[in-house]
Design an enzyme around this catalytic site. Structure first.
Site, short mmCIF file in Angstrom:
data_model
loop_
_atom_site.label_atom_id
_atom_site.label_comp_id
_atom_site.label_asym_id
_atom_site.label_seq_id
_atom_site.Cartn_x
_atom_site.Cartn_y
_atom_site.Cartn_z
N ASP A 135 -26.69 -45.31 -65.12
CA ASP A 135 -27.41 -46.55 -64.81
C ASP A 135 -26.52 -47.76 -65.05
O ASP A 135 -26.80 -48.85 -64.54
CB ASP A 135 -28.63 -46.69 -65.72
N GLN B 62 -35.87 -43.14 -67.11
CA GLN B 62 -36.55 -44.08 -66.23
C GLN B 62 -37.23 -45.17 -67.05
O GLN B 62 -37.95 -44.89 -68.02
CB GLN B 62 -37.58 -43.33 -65.36
N LYS C 202 -35.14 -39.49 -56.83
CA LYS C 202 -33.78 -39.35 -57.37
C LYS C 202 -33.38 -37.88 -57.43
O LYS C 202 -32.27 -37.51 -57.04
CB LYS C 202 -33.70 -40.01 -58.76
N1 GUN Z 1 -36.70 -48.44 -63.39
C1 GUN Z 1 -36.63 -49.13 -62.23
N2 GUN Z 1 -35.37 -49.06 -61.73
C2 GUN Z 1 -34.65 -48.31 -62.59
C3 GUN Z 1 -33.30 -47.87 -62.60
O1 GUN Z 1 -32.48 -48.19 -61.73
N3 GUN Z 1 -32.93 -47.10 -63.65
C4 GUN Z 1 -33.80 -46.75 -64.64
N4 GUN Z 1 -33.34 -45.99 -65.64
N5 GUN Z 1 -35.07 -47.14 -64.65
C5 GUN Z 1 -35.48 -47.91 -63.62
#
Ligand code: GUN
Length: 285
Positions: A120, A97, A53
């Site tokens: 998100d 995350q 990311k």
């Molecule tokens: N864990 C797995 N996918 C995601 C996501 O899209 N966002 C977040 N914050 N955690 C994740």
């Protein structure tokens, strides 16, 4: 003739080029988009995701911050960090995350993020905006799936879409996005008897279960669009989705479309996070 591939890498590249151009324009105006990513603990898969990311942010010219904390981090300390980032004018998106360690309440964490920075789209407010059709930030994975479906040129109006999976992060928002696009939507899940009876009627199937071979060749209609959100490992340790890819691709025939794993939904998830961060920066500017 087998179904056409929906290339998530190529679509991501196209969208990221446009994102980078818009980011450059904002940066030139003194408002460079900024994303803060927080990782608590040392789960190796999560570490890879957050690195990807941050790398994607760098490639699009965004400002990014990666904060990594020990798994013992107190919930209150995490909430304080989020409050500081909420107030930081260089940060337009905040992502913690998931999953977080068990002593931390994920709902508290999600709700602590300012709505305008909830890239998100996981908060109750963002989910409510999606539910009611108000503008807002949409969860990246289902948002990316919508772009992949759009890229086939097959309109959703009047089509029957089946979503397999009912998670808050993928299945439920996916169903709402499809409804908003005027599809007729059926949501199936682990408790659905005879899944194939539903999927065989579907023009579009989105599979987000996390179990390989959930969708097999006998369960699809020729000409359908299949979006595979799964990321699993097969017996040889190779990455695979929830769909029995080769057999389903053959069963769909030349009129069908299918996403590969890897190279389908995965790259689009990060791309739509960038789109959300850019949207947040443009809105906050
Ligand atoms: N864990 C797995 N996918 C995601 C996501 O899209 N966002 C977040 N914050 N955690 C994740």
């Amino acid at each position: 003739m087998t179904a056409q591939l929906i290339d998530g890498v190529a679509l991501s590249k196209t969208i990221r080029t446009e994102v980078a151009e818009r980011a450059a324009a904002l940066t030139a105006a003194g408002r460079r988009p900024g994303l803060a990513v927080i990782l608590v603990g040392d789960d190796p898969a999560s570490a890879v995701y957050v690195r990807n990311k941050v790398k994607a942010c760098d490639e699009c010219g965004f400002h990014s911050v990666l904060e990594r904390y020990d798994a013992t981090l107190a919930e209150a300390t995490l909430l304080q960090r989020i409050a500081a980032l909420n107030a930081d004018p260089a940060i337009h998106g905040i992502l913690v995350q998931m999953p977080v360690p068990r002593h931390i309440d994920p709902h508290k964490v999600i709700e602590a993020i300012a709505t305008a920075k909830d890239v998100d789209g996981f908060s109750v407010h963002s989910a409510g905006a999606l539910m009611t059709g108000l503008p807002g930030l949409r969860p990246a994975t289902p948002f990316g799936c919508m772009k992949l479906i759009e890229s086939t040129g097959i309109g959703l109006k009047g089509r029957h879409a089946v979503v397999i999976g009912r998670s808050n992060t993928v299945g439920k928002p996916m169903a709402l996005l499809l409804l908003q696009a005027h599809a007729t939507v059926t949501v199936c899940h682990s408790g659905t008897p005879d899944l194939g009876a539903h999927t065989r009627l579907a023009d579009v199937v989105v599979v987000a279960v996390g179990r390989r071979n959930t969708l097999t060749a006998d369960m699809v209609k020729p000409g359908a669009v299949i979006i595979d959100v799964g990321t699993n490992r097969n017996d040889e340790g190779k990455l695979c989705g929830d769909v029995d890819f080769a057999a389903v691709r053959a069963a769909l025939g030349p009129g069908g479309h299918i996403t590969p794993v890897p190279g389908g939904v995965g790259p689009m998830t990060i791309t739509m996070l960038l789109v959300n961060t850019l949207q947040a920066a443009e809105a906050l500017a």
